[in-house]
Structures are given as structure tokens and as C-alpha cells.
Design a protein around this motif. Sequence first.
Motif, mmCIF file in Angstrom:
data_model
loop_
_atom_site.group_PDB
_atom_site.id
_atom_site.type_symbol
_atom_site.label_atom_id
_atom_site.label_comp_id
_atom_site.label_asym_id
_atom_site.label_seq_id
_atom_site.Cartn_x
_atom_site.Cartn_y
_atom_site.Cartn_z
ATOM 1 N N GLY A 1 42.650 -24.124 -21.565
ATOM 2 C CA GLY A 1 43.074 -25.508 -21.779
ATOM 3 C C GLY A 1 43.094 -26.364 -20.526
ATOM 4 O O GLY A 1 43.621 -27.471 -20.554
ATOM 5 N N TRP B 1 45.373 -13.626 -18.433
ATOM 6 C CA TRP B 1 43.975 -14.093 -18.500
ATOM 7 C C TRP B 1 43.674 -15.038 -17.336
ATOM 8 O O TRP B 1 42.682 -14.876 -16.623
ATOM 9 C CB TRP B 1 43.728 -14.870 -19.797
ATOM 10 C CG TRP B 1 43.799 -14.072 -21.067
ATOM 11 C CD1 TRP B 1 43.998 -12.722 -21.180
ATOM 12 C CD2 TRP B 1 43.665 -14.584 -22.399
ATOM 13 N NE1 TRP B 1 44.003 -12.371 -22.508
ATOM 14 C CE2 TRP B 1 43.800 -13.491 -23.271
ATOM 15 C CE3 TRP B 1 43.450 -15.847 -22.931
ATOM 16 C CZ2 TRP B 1 43.714 -13.626 -24.672
ATOM 17 C CZ3 TRP B 1 43.360 -15.986 -24.311
ATOM 18 C CH2 TRP B 1 43.492 -14.886 -25.172
ATOM 19 N N GLY C 1 31.668 -23.617 -14.185
ATOM 20 C CA GLY C 1 32.396 -24.510 -15.085
ATOM 21 C C GLY C 1 32.120 -23.949 -16.457
ATOM 22 O O GLY C 1 30.980 -23.581 -16.745
ATOM 23 N N SER C 2 33.127 -23.819 -17.288
ATOM 24 C CA SER C 2 32.907 -23.152 -18.575
ATOM 25 C C SER C 2 31.878 -23.907 -19.398
ATOM 26 O O SER C 2 31.969 -25.134 -19.526
ATOM 27 C CB SER C 2 34.225 -23.047 -19.339
ATOM 28 O OG SER C 2 35.129 -22.273 -18.594
ATOM 29 N N LEU D 1 36.639 -17.321 -24.489
ATOM 30 C CA LEU D 1 37.024 -17.973 -25.742
ATOM 31 C C LEU D 1 38.240 -17.260 -26.325
ATOM 32 O O LEU D 1 38.436 -16.067 -26.077
ATOM 33 C CB LEU D 1 35.882 -17.922 -26.772
ATOM 34 C CG LEU D 1 34.629 -18.751 -26.494
ATOM 35 C CD1 LEU D 1 33.596 -18.522 -27.594
ATOM 36 C CD2 LEU D 1 34.945 -20.246 -26.376
ATOM 37 N N GLN E 1 34.441 -21.045 -33.515
ATOM 38 C CA GLN E 1 33.850 -21.948 -32.521
ATOM 39 C C GLN E 1 32.339 -21.694 -32.430
ATOM 40 O O GLN E 1 31.893 -20.552 -32.274
ATOM 41 C CB GLN E 1 34.496 -21.752 -31.153
ATOM 42 C CG GLN E 1 35.987 -22.117 -31.144
ATOM 43 C CD GLN E 1 36.610 -22.010 -29.766
ATOM 44 O OE1 GLN E 1 36.504 -22.911 -28.955
ATOM 45 N NE2 GLN E 1 37.260 -20.885 -29.507
ATOM 46 N N THR F 1 31.504 -18.730 -20.974
ATOM 47 C CA THR F 1 32.892 -19.191 -21.121
ATOM 48 C C THR F 1 33.733 -18.115 -21.783
ATOM 49 O O THR F 1 33.225 -17.351 -22.615
ATOM 50 C CB THR F 1 32.990 -20.503 -21.935
ATOM 51 O OG1 THR F 1 34.367 -20.937 -21.946
ATOM 52 C CG2 THR F 1 32.526 -20.367 -23.362
HETATM 53 C C1 LIG Z 1 40.747 -16.879 -21.207
HETATM 54 C C2 LIG Z 1 40.047 -18.150 -21.508
HETATM 55 C C3 LIG Z 1 39.929 -18.571 -22.818
HETATM 56 C C4 LIG Z 1 39.264 -19.756 -23.107
HETATM 57 N N1 LIG Z 1 39.130 -20.130 -24.411
HETATM 58 C C5 LIG Z 1 38.402 -21.223 -24.709
HETATM 59 C C6 LIG Z 1 38.169 -21.572 -26.077
HETATM 60 O O1 LIG Z 1 38.642 -20.912 -26.997
HETATM 61 N N2 LIG Z 1 37.387 -22.661 -26.307
HETATM 62 C C7 LIG Z 1 36.853 -23.410 -25.315
HETATM 63 O O2 LIG Z 1 36.143 -24.371 -25.603
HETATM 64 N N3 LIG Z 1 37.074 -23.096 -23.998
HETATM 65 C C8 LIG Z 1 37.821 -22.024 -23.693
HETATM 66 N N4 LIG Z 1 38.032 -21.693 -22.366
HETATM 67 C C9 LIG Z 1 37.487 -22.522 -21.285
HETATM 68 C C10 LIG Z 1 38.560 -23.434 -20.699
HETATM 69 O O3 LIG Z 1 38.793 -24.490 -21.574
HETATM 70 C C11 LIG Z 1 38.112 -23.913 -19.311
HETATM 71 O O4 LIG Z 1 38.185 -22.832 -18.424
HETATM 72 C C12 LIG Z 1 38.970 -25.042 -18.791
HETATM 73 O O5 LIG Z 1 38.785 -26.193 -19.538
HETATM 74 C C13 LIG Z 1 38.665 -25.325 -17.326
HETATM 75 O O6 LIG Z 1 37.329 -25.716 -17.181
HETATM 76 P P1 LIG Z 1 36.269 -24.940 -16.302
HETATM 77 O O7 LIG Z 1 36.302 -23.491 -16.697
HETATM 78 O O8 LIG Z 1 34.974 -25.605 -16.643
HETATM 79 O O9 LIG Z 1 36.648 -25.101 -14.876
HETATM 80 C C14 LIG Z 1 38.721 -20.535 -22.057
HETATM 81 C C15 LIG Z 1 38.865 -20.118 -20.740
HETATM 82 C C16 LIG Z 1 39.533 -18.950 -20.461
HETATM 83 C C17 LIG Z 1 39.690 -18.510 -19.027
#
Ligand SMILES: Cc1cc2nc3c(=O)[nH]c(=O)nc-3n(C[C@H](O)[C@H](O)[C@H](O)COP(=O)(O)O)c2cc1C
Length: 501
Positions: free
Chosen positions: A111, A185, A330-331, A471, A414, A469
Motif C-alpha cells: 500500500g 513482508w 518499482g512494482s 501481491l 487481480q 510485484t
Molecule cells: C508484500 C507485498 C504485497 C503487495 N501486494 C500488492 C497487491 O496485492 N496489489 C498491488 O497492486 N500491489 C501490491 N504490492 C505493491 C505495492 O503496492 C508497492 O510496493 C507500493 O505501492 C510501493 O511502490 P513500489 O514498489 O513501486 O515502490 C505489494 C507489495 C508488497 C511488498
Amino acid sequence: MTREASAQRYHDRTRQTPESFRTSDFQLDLENKPHPYKIYEKLRSVSLSSTIRPPQIPTLRAITGNGQPSSMLSSPDRETITQLCYFATGITKTIQRGGHSIPFRAAACTGALYHVELYVICGPLPGLDAGVYHFDPRTLSLDLLRTGDFRGVCGPTAPFVMVPTTVWWRNAWKYRARTYRHAFWDSGTILANLLAVAHALELPAHVETGFVDEQIAELLGIDIDDEAPIALVPIGAPKDAQAVTKPPALEPIDPETRSDLPVEYELIREAYTASMLPDTAAVRTWRTNSTSLSNGDAVSPGTRHQIDLTPVGDERAVKTPLHWTIRRRGSCREYVRDSLSFSKISTILDRSIRDVPLDVGDSGPLRFSDPYLIINDVQTVQNGAYQYHPETGSLERLRAGTFRSEAAHLALDQQLAADAALCLFFLADLDAVTGCLGDRGYRVAQLEAAITAGRLYLGTYAHRDLGGTGLTFYDDEITAFFSPRAKGQTPMFLWTLGRPA
Ligand SMILES: Cc1cc2nc3c(=O)[nH]c(=O)nc-3n(C[C@H](O)[C@H](O)[C@H](O)COP(=O)(O)O)c2cc1C
């Protein structure tokens, strides 16, 4: 309820199901969104180096460090602390959206709520006095919490110790009681970066999961009901450290100013406190007992069709420097369906799924969970459900078939999981883990999977044409999908990888 039952109880009560989603009336309280930073208004701030020396070694080499680099030659200084703080939790980019600047950090976080804070406990270092510091990513500086050498409170001796903590409410605002999982996590992705940077700097580093929780909280001036330590990371050659055997009496530290009203989740408090270690004797017992759990407890390879990974050696692997990968990471928000090279995937799995330097369990890749995959589009590999056996470097096909819609469903419906070329699930047998290690075993099982996923982030983003990413997921549906092989196991982490749109 026995003490050992708490982790299981927590896990069971925070399972996500299609039903729990359908019937939930939870809504985000945007008026009460927590502050993303911890701000100490009254403390002296110490600027970190204005120039950040970028760790240059190839990412794939940096992530394979097991905590014990052969040459341990580096002497840490203030610049070392700058590098570690910045490339673990610093603000690496700012995106403009809807007229707002949104800062993103070095490691992924559920988030983007950035609930993990980072502290440094050091002896005297060139350019930095001995003390206990809090890292402020906004200003790239350290808040001086305490002056003096308090490393002995941490137990392990090293020139300095880094401590990630989690501010529960900052994540629980959105994820409620699931935040206890997220604490591991989101610390795990940061720890993966920390370990990789330490390795790049030729500094030994490992993750201590056994520590006296309340003692560390007291040292950092935090209250575990609000913010709790997750792990200790001693960094640098042990001989440099000064041992302090008895923790001195400490003054409480002024808390940050808050204007939001935290909602407390009893399940989180219960799960954390039930897994605390009360004293150094308990820490010693923790380390002794925990060596009896090894990756021998992993689900063994079966007799189904096996495919050996084909990773390339360091000389042929991509040489993307670690700093470049961390800045680029970046995710992935959208994948295009495309077939990925098996050799690239093999290299990423081979380098990322290795021994995590923990203070518990025998050495070896993934002591606490087993990796399962849904492969949707990887050249020369038939689509299907697989188990990866890191000890033999092979994929075992459990079921052939294209499971894109199933993948999406497992990942909370998703689309990202449907479009990914592969989805990688880490599943653990919590009965075995907590049976051997008690409630604290749950923390380690989550953390080991998350550190591995953090390495997968780095290994993936070292390849310019790939993205990935984490999820979140429906717990029991994943177990059911990979059963009968995964019977009795439950998911710790879900990682996806593919071609970014
Ligand atoms: C353990 C974990 C679970 C995540 N779950 C989701 C998810 O269910 N859906 C999604 O769109 N992004 C998910 N993300 C990505 C995060 O939203 C993202 O890491 C965050 O927005 C920060 O952005 P960045 O990774 O691009 O720096 C997840 C990230 C992590 C580490």
C-alpha cells in the motif's frame, strides 16, 4: 490456548477468503490516514553524507551474499551508514500524480504506507559518534536518540546494528489485523536491500531474529503496542565491536507528534507479545532449539517430471549495478503477456532463492517454506503448476495446463497475476514451524520468505526488460490449488514476474 497456539490462531483469523471480501463493509477513513513519517521535533539531527556513493557491484552478485563475504576488509564510516539507509529505505523517486508529489522508497511496501522505520545503533565510526539514531528519509539525516555506545544491549557485537521496526497503525489503517504479516513482508524487502548493499560494500551482515524485544524497544524509546522491533542486523567485522554486557538505565524519548487516532487491533498485539523473548536466557534457548529445524523439513521432490534450471554464470549474467537496480525498481502495475527466456528466469530463481543469513535453522535455501509456481509463459517450459526444489535446482511439474484465471483468482482476483509470466508462492507448514520454534517461528517463516521475495525484486529488476510485484492473496485457495502436494501448508508470500506493459 497454549502460547504455541497464538501464531496459528493469528494466521487463521486473518485468512482472506472470497467470502470475507464479499461480506466486508470496511472502508478507508481518509480523514484519519496516518502520517507516513516519524518526526522527532526536539532531537538533534545529524546530516548524513550529501553524496551517496553508489554500490557498483552487479546486482545478481550482491544478492547472493550469505552474510559472510570472504574478504571483510571494509571499515564502515558515516558514508557507509548513508549508503545502507538510503538504498534500504530512502526516497528513491517522486512521482507527480493529480497535482501531488508521491514519494516512493527503495524497497516495496504494501500500500506504499511505509510503516517500517530504520534505526542505527553504533559504536564510534569515522564521521559519526557512538549513539542510537533514527533514520529520517525525508531529510537524509539521523535523529540522535541517545549518545553513547549501546551496542551491547543488542547482544551480537559489530561496529553497528541496524534495526527495522514497524509502526503498526500506519499499515493497519488499511490492512487492519493483516498488518502483523505485513510487518515481516515489508521489513523483508528492506532487509533484502540492506543485505545486498552490505555485501556490495564487503561488510558481513546477517539477520538476528532472537532478541529481547522489550529491551530493544526501550533502547529505541518506542512502545511495542505502537511500534515494534522486527529484527537486528549486525553489520561489519565482529572483532571491531565493543561488548557492553549490561544495558544501562535509559530515559524515555519524546514520542513524535501525532494528529491521527490509531485504531488498535488486539490480534496484532497478541501475536507479537505471545512471541516475545523475555530475557537473554530465552534468546540463547531460541538459538539452540532453532537449529533443529532445517530445510530437511521441506516438502521433498516427488517423482513427477523434473526440469533442471539453466542459470547462466556470473560472466554471462547481466551486470546491472546494484544502485541502478534499486533506483529503477518499482512494482509493476501492468504486464503484457509475453514469453520469457527460461535461462533468465532460471538465473533469477537461482540467485534469489538461496540461504538467507538468519540466526536460526541450518544453512540452506528456504528453511521454512517451499516455493510453488504457476508458469503461464516461459519459453520451452510447459505451462502448469510446479514446485521448485532449490536444493537440486529443479522444477517439478505438479500439473500441466494454463492457469491464468486461476492465478488471478488466487491473487485476490487481480489481473496482474493472470498476465504475469509466472507467479511464485511461498508456502510453509506452520504446525512444523511453530511446533519446533513456538510462536516466534511464525515471524521467521514470514521474514525468510519476504527477504527472498525482496531478492527476487532485485534479481528481476536487474533485467531491464522485466518487472515484478508482490501481491496479496486468498490463503486457503492457494493451499487447495497446490494440493495434494501442499496439504498442511499455508502461503507466506506471493511474487509475480513478467514483461512490464
Ligand atoms: C508484500 C507485498 C504485497 C503487495 N501486494 C500488492 C497487491 O496485492 N496489489 C498491488 O497492486 N500491489 C501490491 N504490492 C505493491 C505495492 O503496492 C508497492 O510496493 C507500493 O505501492 C510501493 O511502490 P513500489 O514498489 O513501486 O515502490 C505489494 C507489495 C508488497 C511488498
